[in-house]
Design a protein around this motif. Structure first.
Motif: not given
Length: 373
Positions: A358, A211, A208, A235, A190
């Motif tokens: 993350d 994602k 998010n 992802p 990504e």
């Protein structure tokens, strides 16, 4: 060898990734190397060839040639021959736009094809309208290059960088690559806020919620094309990691493939090292600001075995997540590994922090987590 700080490492790196040029014919919106292209001068043919001899003496097994755009260098095949003559294999990462029939013919000389592991091409859309938003004015040439490689049975890898522009095109990209062109598989990651990705974060990087949507699409594609999508970041990789975190928390069964509860995410510094196009030695292309030396003046072997920064990054895996600033009271710290130190350093200034991009706690807070899939 056995290091004084208890880790066992191989005496010299197995692999070396080399940005052989800072020049590129594209200006991709998320290029992580964009900042390093400015102000650094490419090394000469002779300087690279001399370095390849040193790599042979270190028993390096394979070299990855990146850029910039590797095919921009007029001496590329002379460099490839230098790698081969020093008993190493190689791969090339490319945008594909400069690959044509004449280029492919050059691979037929000597052992150029025999020692080639793969050529990786970046494809970020199923059509020009979408691909070109990330990689301007390049789709037709990139697809032509990819098809030429496929038709001539070159070992291939394809990479799609998921971002705001192509999120809704992922299914079409998969169809184009796996069905229409017929590659065996493709990788994905990504867009990240590093290099030009910092300047274009708002228009490129996924939220998010985006994602989570990418994970939904990838789950569907993995069922449709079993084993044909792969990822070490982005992802798809997060989907796997988050699922294992949830499973471990619910059952106490931790995965055997990676260690939870410590800053163990990065294994690159145990097997490889990176070189920028002016000869600067760095731990990883994602840590270009941590300069360890230069191949013109410093010993790779000495840096590999003794450099403090290298050992500090390796020693991350001794640090419990519950002691990482910002993670002390997180309910997930027993199941997390902190993710990429490169992004942690980029976003916090400290590679001994967790990568905020993350963070499952934040992801779950904003999306409901993978249970929402």
């Amino acid at each position: 060898m056995k290091a004084k700080n208890s880790f066992h490492i191989i005496p010299t790196p197995k692999s070396v990734s080399i940005s052989i040029t800072g020049k590129c014919n594209l200006k991709c919106k998320y290029c992580f190397y964009a900042n390093e292209m400015e102000g650094l001068k490419d090394l000469s043919t002779e300087q690279w060839l001399s370095f390849f001899k040193k790599l042979k003496d270190l028993n390096v097994m394979d070299v990855s040639l990146t850029g910039g755009e590797a095919f921009i260098r007029p001496d590329l095949f002379e460099l490839i021959d230098g790698i081969i003559s020093n008993n190493m294999r190689y791969n090339i990462l490319s945008n594909g736009t400069l690959i044509n029939e004449n280029i492919l013919k050059k691979f037929e000389n000597g052992k150029r094809r025999l020692r080639l592991d793969y050529i990786q091409i970046s494809i970020d859309g199923s059509c020009a309208e979408i691909h070109n938003k990330s990689r301007p004015n390049s789709f037709d040439r990139a697809i032509k290059g990819l098809k030429l490689l496929k038709e001539n049975n070159f070992p291939l890898a394809v990479r799609t960088t998921i971002n705001k522009h192509n999120l809704d095109d992922l299914e079409n990209i998969a169809k184009l690559l796996l069905e229409d062109i017929g590659v065996s598989s493709f990788g994905n990651n990504e867009s990240m806020p590093i290099g030009s990705g910092c300047r274009n974060e708002a228009s490129m990087s996924l939220t998010n919620k985006e994602k989570l949507e990418a994970m939904r699409i990838i789950e569907k594609l993995l069922k449709r094309y079993p084993g044909r999508l792969n990822a070490q970041a982005g992802p798809q990789a997060k989907l796997k990691m988050y699922a294992e975190m949830e499973h471990a928390k619910k059952t106490g069964e931790k995965p055997k493939t990676w260690q939870m509860g410590y800053l163990t995410a990065c294994g690159c510094v145990f097997s490889k090292i990176d070189i920028l196009h002016d000869g600067t030695i760095v731990p990883c292309c994602m840590l270009p600001g941590l300069k360890l030396g230069n191949i013109l003046t410093d010993s790779i072997k000495d840096i590999w075995q003794n450099n403090k920064i290298m050992w500090d990054i390796r020693n991350r895996r001794k640090i419990p997540m519950k002691e990482v600033p910002g993670c002390e009271n997180c309910e997930w710290n027993e199941y997390c590994n902190g993710s990429c130190p490169g992004m942690a350093h980029q976003l916090t200034g400290d590679f001994n922090r967790a990568n905020p991009e993350d963070c499952y706690r934040e992801f779950k807070k904003e999306t409901g987590g993978i249970d929402a899939l």
